[in-house]
Design a protein around this motif. Sequence first.
Motif, PDB file in Angstrom:
ATOM      1  N   ALA A 101       2.972 -24.616 -27.417  1.00 14.25           N
ATOM      2  CA  ALA A 101       2.732 -23.843 -26.187  1.00 14.25           C
ATOM      3  C   ALA A 101       3.962 -23.846 -25.295  1.00 14.25           C
ATOM      4  CB  ALA A 101       1.526 -24.406 -25.445  1.00 14.25           C
ATOM      5  N   ASP A 102       4.717 -24.935 -25.299  1.00 13.82           N
ATOM      6  CA  ASP A 102       5.918 -25.028 -24.470  1.00 13.82           C
ATOM      7  C   ASP A 102       7.061 -24.141 -24.969  1.00 13.82           C
ATOM      8  OD1 ASP A 102       4.724 -26.806 -22.755  1.00 13.82           O
ATOM      9  OD2 ASP A 102       5.561 -28.597 -23.716  1.00 13.82           O
ATOM     10  N   LEU A 103       6.954 -23.641 -26.199  1.00 14.51           N
ATOM     11  CA  LEU A 103       8.030 -22.808 -26.745  1.00 14.51           C
ATOM     12  C   LEU A 103       8.012 -21.395 -26.182  1.00 14.51           C
ATOM     13  CD1 LEU A 103       7.988 -23.812 -30.524  1.00 14.51           C
ATOM     14  CD2 LEU A 103       9.450 -24.690 -28.696  1.00 14.51           C
ATOM     15  N   ASN A 104       6.918 -21.009 -25.547  1.00 20.36           N
ATOM     16  CA  ASN A 104       6.814 -19.669 -24.941  1.00 20.36           C
ATOM     17  C   ASN A 104       7.087 -18.579 -25.985  1.00 20.36           C
ATOM     18  OD1 ASN A 104       6.457 -17.741 -22.918  1.00 20.36           O
ATOM     19  ND2 ASN A 104       8.589 -17.830 -22.247  1.00 20.36           N
ATOM     20  N   LEU A 105       6.314 -18.611 -27.064  1.00 16.34           N
ATOM     21  CA  LEU A 105       6.474 -17.626 -28.137  1.00 16.34           C
ATOM     22  C   LEU A 105       6.073 -16.249 -27.632  1.00 16.34           C
ATOM     23  CD1 LEU A 105       4.974 -19.728 -31.073  1.00 16.34           C
ATOM     24  CD2 LEU A 105       7.355 -19.559 -30.332  1.00 16.34           C
ATOM     25  N   ARG A 106       6.861 -15.220 -28.007  1.00 14.08           N
ATOM     26  CA  ARG A 106       6.700 -13.901 -27.393  1.00 14.08           C
ATOM     27  C   ARG A 106       6.382 -12.776 -28.373  1.00 14.08           C
ATOM     28  NH1 ARG A 106       9.740 -13.440 -22.264  1.00 14.08           N
ATOM     29  NH2 ARG A 106      10.430 -15.497 -21.632  1.00 14.08           N
ATOM     30  N   THR A 107       6.775 -12.896 -29.617  1.00 19.30           N
ATOM     31  CA  THR A 107       6.604 -11.777 -30.539  1.00 19.30           C
ATOM     32  C   THR A 107       5.133 -11.589 -30.896  1.00 19.30           C
ATOM     33  OG1 THR A 107       7.080 -13.265 -32.393  1.00 19.30           O
ATOM     34  CG2 THR A 107       8.895 -11.960 -31.526  1.00 19.30           C
ATOM     35  N   THR A 108       4.781 -10.371 -31.258  1.00 20.59           N
ATOM     36  CA  THR A 108       3.379 -10.043 -31.526  1.00 20.59           C
ATOM     37  C   THR A 108       3.114  -9.669 -32.973  1.00 20.59           C
ATOM     38  OG1 THR A 108       3.754  -7.723 -30.911  1.00 20.59           O
ATOM     39  CG2 THR A 108       3.056  -9.228 -29.161  1.00 20.59           C
ATOM     40  N   GLY A 109       4.159  -9.492 -33.777  1.00 23.09           N
ATOM     41  CA  GLY A 109       3.982  -9.068 -35.156  1.00 23.09           C
ATOM     42  C   GLY A 109       4.157 -10.205 -36.133  1.00 23.09           C
ATOM     43  N   MET A 110       4.473  -9.838 -37.383  1.00 19.20           N
ATOM     44  CA  MET A 110       4.643 -10.824 -38.442  1.00 19.20           C
ATOM     45  C   MET A 110       5.809 -11.776 -38.174  1.00 19.20           C
ATOM     46  SD  MET A 110       2.383 -10.628 -40.869  1.00 19.20           S
ATOM     47  CE  MET A 110       1.127  -9.527 -41.538  1.00 19.20           C
ATOM     48  N   GLU A 111       6.769 -11.341 -37.369  1.00 13.17           N
ATOM     49  CA  GLU A 111       7.928 -12.192 -37.086  1.00 13.17           C
ATOM     50  C   GLU A 111       7.573 -13.404 -36.226  1.00 13.17           C
ATOM     51  OE1 GLU A 111       8.237  -8.718 -34.110  1.00 13.17           O
ATOM     52  OE2 GLU A 111       7.357  -9.155 -36.065  1.00 13.17           O
ATOM     53  N   PHE A 112       6.317 -13.464 -35.756  1.00 14.89           N
ATOM     54  CA  PHE A 112       5.835 -14.633 -35.014  1.00 14.89           C
ATOM     55  C   PHE A 112       6.067 -15.912 -35.816  1.00 14.89           C
ATOM     56  CE2 PHE A 112       2.581 -17.646 -33.664  1.00 14.89           C
ATOM     57  CZ  PHE A 112       2.579 -17.533 -32.280  1.00 14.89           C
ATOM     58  N   ALA A 113       5.896 -15.823 -37.152  1.00 13.70           N
ATOM     59  CA  ALA A 113       6.091 -16.992 -38.003  1.00 13.70           C
ATOM     60  C   ALA A 113       7.526 -17.497 -37.929  1.00 13.70           C
ATOM     61  CB  ALA A 113       5.730 -16.636 -39.449  1.00 13.70           C
ATOM     62  N   SER A 114       8.493 -16.569 -37.928  1.00 11.84           N
ATOM     63  CA  SER A 114       9.901 -16.965 -37.821  1.00 11.84           C
ATOM     64  C   SER A 114      10.220 -17.496 -36.428  1.00 11.84           C
ATOM     65  CB  SER A 114      10.812 -15.774 -38.133  1.00 11.84           C
ATOM     66  OG  SER A 114      10.702 -15.388 -39.480  1.00 11.84           O
ATOM     67  N   GLU A 115       9.662 -16.863 -35.397  1.00  6.91           N
ATOM     68  CA  GLU A 115       9.940 -17.298 -34.040  1.00  6.91           C
ATOM     69  C   GLU A 115       9.501 -18.735 -33.824  1.00  6.91           C
ATOM     70  OE1 GLU A 115       9.192 -16.008 -29.362  1.00  6.91           O
ATOM     71  OE2 GLU A 115       7.885 -15.204 -30.943  1.00  6.91           O
ATOM     72  N   MET A 116       8.348 -19.090 -34.373  1.00  6.23           N
ATOM     73  CA  MET A 116       7.857 -20.454 -34.215  1.00  6.23           C
ATOM     74  C   MET A 116       8.834 -21.468 -34.801  1.00  6.23           C
ATOM     75  SD  MET A 116       4.305 -22.189 -35.606  1.00  6.23           S
ATOM     76  CE  MET A 116       3.254 -21.166 -34.583  1.00  6.23           C
ATOM     77  N   VAL A 117       9.321 -21.196 -36.006  1.00  5.26           N
ATOM     78  CA  VAL A 117      10.237 -22.128 -36.664  1.00  5.26           C
ATOM     79  C   VAL A 117      11.580 -22.182 -35.933  1.00  5.26           C
ATOM     80  CG1 VAL A 117      11.448 -22.657 -38.811  1.00  5.26           C
ATOM     81  CG2 VAL A 117       9.131 -21.731 -38.890  1.00  5.26           C
ATOM     82  N   VAL A 118      12.098 -21.013 -35.556  1.00  2.87           N
ATOM     83  CA  VAL A 118      13.404 -20.957 -34.894  1.00  2.87           C
ATOM     84  C   VAL A 118      13.366 -21.678 -33.551  1.00  2.87           C
ATOM     85  CG1 VAL A 118      15.038 -19.406 -33.771  1.00  2.87           C
ATOM     86  CG2 VAL A 118      14.192 -18.876 -36.055  1.00  2.87           C
ATOM     87  N   LYS A 119      12.389 -21.377 -32.737  1.00  6.15           N
ATOM     88  CA  LYS A 119      12.332 -22.004 -31.417  1.00  6.15           C
ATOM     89  C   LYS A 119      12.035 -23.497 -31.513  1.00  6.15           C
ATOM     90  CE  LYS A 119      11.478 -18.285 -28.157  1.00  6.15           C
ATOM     91  NZ  LYS A 119      10.606 -17.790 -27.070  1.00  6.15           N
ATOM     92  N   ALA A 120      11.231 -23.892 -32.484  1.00  7.51           N
ATOM     93  CA  ALA A 120      10.977 -25.318 -32.680  1.00  7.51           C
ATOM     94  C   ALA A 120      12.267 -26.037 -33.063  1.00  7.51           C
ATOM     95  CB  ALA A 120       9.911 -25.516 -33.747  1.00  7.51           C
ATOM     96  N   THR A 121      13.092 -25.402 -33.896  1.00  5.47           N
ATOM     97  CA  THR A 121      14.362 -25.991 -34.288  1.00  5.47           C
ATOM     98  C   THR A 121      15.323 -26.071 -33.106  1.00  5.47           C
ATOM     99  OG1 THR A 121      14.116 -25.094 -36.525  1.00  5.47           O
ATOM    100  CG2 THR A 121      16.320 -25.783 -35.854  1.00  5.47           C
ATOM    101  N   LEU A 122      15.447 -24.981 -32.364  1.00  2.63           N
ATOM    102  CA  LEU A 122      16.366 -24.967 -31.218  1.00  2.63           C
ATOM    103  C   LEU A 122      15.927 -25.930 -30.121  1.00  2.63           C
ATOM    104  CD1 LEU A 122      17.022 -21.108 -30.936  1.00  2.63           C
ATOM    105  CD2 LEU A 122      18.531 -22.853 -31.904  1.00  2.63           C
TER     106      LEU A 122
END
Length: 404
Positions: free
Chosen positions: A168-189
């Motif tokens: 929840a703290d990552l503030n994920l924003r995408t709404t499509g299939m790329e949500f999966a990538s955003e989660m991993v990328v922001k968690a890594t960063l």
Amino acid sequence: MGEALELTILMPCLNEAETLASCIEKAKTYLARSGVAGEVLVADNGSTDGSQALAEASGARLVIAEQRGYGAALASGIAAARGKFVIMGDADDSYDFANLDAFMNELRRGADLVMGDRFAGGIAPGAMPWHHRYIGNPLLSFVGRLFFKTPVHDFHCGLRGFSRAAIADLNLRTTGMEFASEMVVKATLSHLDIREVPTVLRPDGRSRQPHLRSFRDGWRHLRFLLLFSPRWLFLYPGLFLLTVGLVFSSMLVSGPVRIGTVTLSVHSLLVASLCVIMGTQSIAFAIIGRRFASRYGFIPRSGVYDRVLENLTLERLLLLAILLMTAGLAAMGWGTWEWAKRDFGPLTSTATLRALILAMTALVTGFQLMMSAFMSSMINIPIYERRLADQVIPDDRFHRTDPD
């Protein structure tokens, strides 16, 4: 407010009536067998095949995701989850919700994000198209590891568990299939604790075509990875072009250069100058992109980049731009004078052409730099600073003393 639970098993759903009940039953079986205090939550994304009623009849809690999209459905589910941990998976019966012990073990040991690895766990025949298995997933996962140094080998596995608070703290924003990538990328960063566990992928139980569209969604994932990495999208290509341009310009400024059987002359200098211009613009885009992404929360802040950006002040960049443009104007003036001495006829002297090429390069580069500096500074304007026009000015007409 519902009772706090340890685990929410979350399933995004869009017309999954054929397989949803089986997935919910397996998830309930896991909760009963393991003794984990949890719930099964279905985030429905506008199903029209009776999936919503089926979810509730099967004993799952239902939340309606008003905005369409895989990522939007998951975001709604995560926001509504009551569990400390969330394990999410597709509701197409390709993942075994009855065996989630490996995910829970890692979460209880302190992991923030636990990714399933289908390539380590096994992909059953017919479970994944060949171009996904051997091209799409390996390529996109490699790009993700290269760009972001993430330890994840299967970027797009749909079965993963995580700490609800951490994600929840990552503030994920995408709404499509790329949500999966955003989660991993922001968690890594954000330097979260990311781990992987082997996961088996089986053929889904649906008779219809999957929602995933290979090329469309593959491009959306790649586009996301590029947009979240200004270094690879702008900085590294820009540095390469600028270096090539400067090296060849310095070689050709005094005359032709012979390399083997090839002679590089004024036309090669023109190409080198183009590389300098494109490289400078690309590096400027990298600076602007990084500043924008950091300031508005798309990418976590970086101490190294923040120090670099702090040193690249508007005044310093403007000074450099003015110096470049002044040098360009001086060279342009000399070239015009040489042209005038020939009564503005054909310029046959390559020395004059070289000077004019360098002059144009300096002028264009300086102008680009000046405009980019202003654009970057606009992004740096404080967001929450109150404008003078918005401030309440006390009316002291009834408090002042009239000397008369």
